[in-house]
Scaffold this motif. Structure first.
Motif, mmCIF file in Angstrom:
data_model
loop_
_atom_site.group_PDB
_atom_site.id
_atom_site.type_symbol
_atom_site.label_atom_id
_atom_site.label_comp_id
_atom_site.label_asym_id
_atom_site.label_seq_id
_atom_site.Cartn_x
_atom_site.Cartn_y
_atom_site.Cartn_z
ATOM 1 N N ASP A 26 0.833 -1.212 0.000
ATOM 2 C CA ASP A 26 0.000 0.000 0.000
ATOM 3 C C ASP A 26 0.860 1.252 0.000
ATOM 4 O O ASP A 26 0.485 2.275 -0.562
ATOM 5 N N THR A 27 1.996 1.185 0.668
ATOM 6 C CA THR A 27 2.820 2.385 0.829
ATOM 7 C C THR A 27 4.259 2.143 0.354
ATOM 8 O O THR A 27 4.714 0.996 0.255
ATOM 9 N N ALA A 28 4.923 3.265 0.090
ATOM 10 C CA ALA A 28 6.326 3.191 -0.314
ATOM 11 C C ALA A 28 7.180 2.625 0.825
ATOM 12 O O ALA A 28 8.120 1.864 0.585
ATOM 13 N N GLU A 29 6.842 2.993 2.071
ATOM 14 C CA GLU A 29 7.630 2.491 3.205
ATOM 15 C C GLU A 29 7.526 0.965 3.311
ATOM 16 O O GLU A 29 8.527 0.288 3.572
ATOM 17 N N GLN A 30 6.331 0.426 3.070
ATOM 18 C CA GLN A 30 6.192 -1.035 3.104
ATOM 19 C C GLN A 30 7.066 -1.679 2.032
ATOM 20 O O GLN A 30 7.679 -2.719 2.262
ATOM 21 N N LEU A 31 7.103 -1.028 0.856
ATOM 22 C CA LEU A 31 7.937 -1.601 -0.206
ATOM 23 C C LEU A 31 9.405 -1.543 0.193
ATOM 24 O O LEU A 31 10.150 -2.502 0.014
ATOM 25 N N MET A 32 9.808 -0.409 0.769
ATOM 26 C CA MET A 32 11.190 -0.248 1.226
ATOM 27 C C MET A 32 11.538 -1.339 2.253
ATOM 28 O O MET A 32 12.576 -1.991 2.153
ATOM 29 N N ARG A 33 10.638 -1.536 3.209
ATOM 30 C CA ARG A 33 10.894 -2.548 4.240
ATOM 31 C C ARG A 33 10.963 -3.954 3.642
ATOM 32 O O ARG A 33 11.825 -4.759 4.010
ATOM 33 N N SER A 34 10.080 -4.219 2.703
ATOM 34 C CA SER A 34 10.072 -5.556 2.105
ATOM 35 C C SER A 34 11.318 -5.768 1.241
ATOM 36 O O SER A 34 11.800 -6.891 1.112
#
Ligand SMILES: [Zn+2]
Length: 128
Positions: A26-34
């Protein structure tokens, strides 16, 4: 046990969801973390799939995987985010990623840019 990315959720309820759905966060931060978790797991396919096609380092994939396996990942620290939420199409995430390499602690400090295309976030590269 917390997820590799540092969230207080187990991996199966955190980054694994995105590792299995090709990065539909949903978010850029989630993508970064993943993506950080994918570095920990040396998941080169995921790192390529979530890297925007305009900057995707296909030729470096092998080297990236080899390097990701060769270091010991310590932790991710997300310092700041701008935009990158569900209603945005761009965003940045500033982070520190700590790891051991050759017997000493090293850190990647980066402000990363993300873009959303077809309802999916992609890592673009260093933010201007
Ligand atoms: Zn996670």
């Amino acid at each position: 046990m917390n997820c590799h990315c540092g969230n207080k959720k187990v991996y199966q309820e955190c980054c694994e969801i995105f590792h299995l759905n090709n990065g539909k966060t949903d978010t850029a931060e989630q993508l970064m973390r993943s993506r950080y978790s994918a570095f920990v797991l040396a998941n080169g396919d995921y790192l390529m799939a979530t890297h925007h096609k305009s900057t995707r380092p296909i030729k470096e994939k092998k080297a990236i995987v080899k390097w990701a396996k060769s270091v010991q990942w310590i932790r991710l620290e997300v310092l700041e985010t701008t935009k990158g939420s569900e209603n945005n199409t761009e965003g940045t995430v500033t982070f520190n990623a700590y790891f051991f390499e050759n017997g000493k602690v090293d850190v990647i400090h980066e402000k990363s840019a993300f873009v959303k295309e077809n309802e999916q976030w992609f890592y673009l590269g260093l933010s201007q």
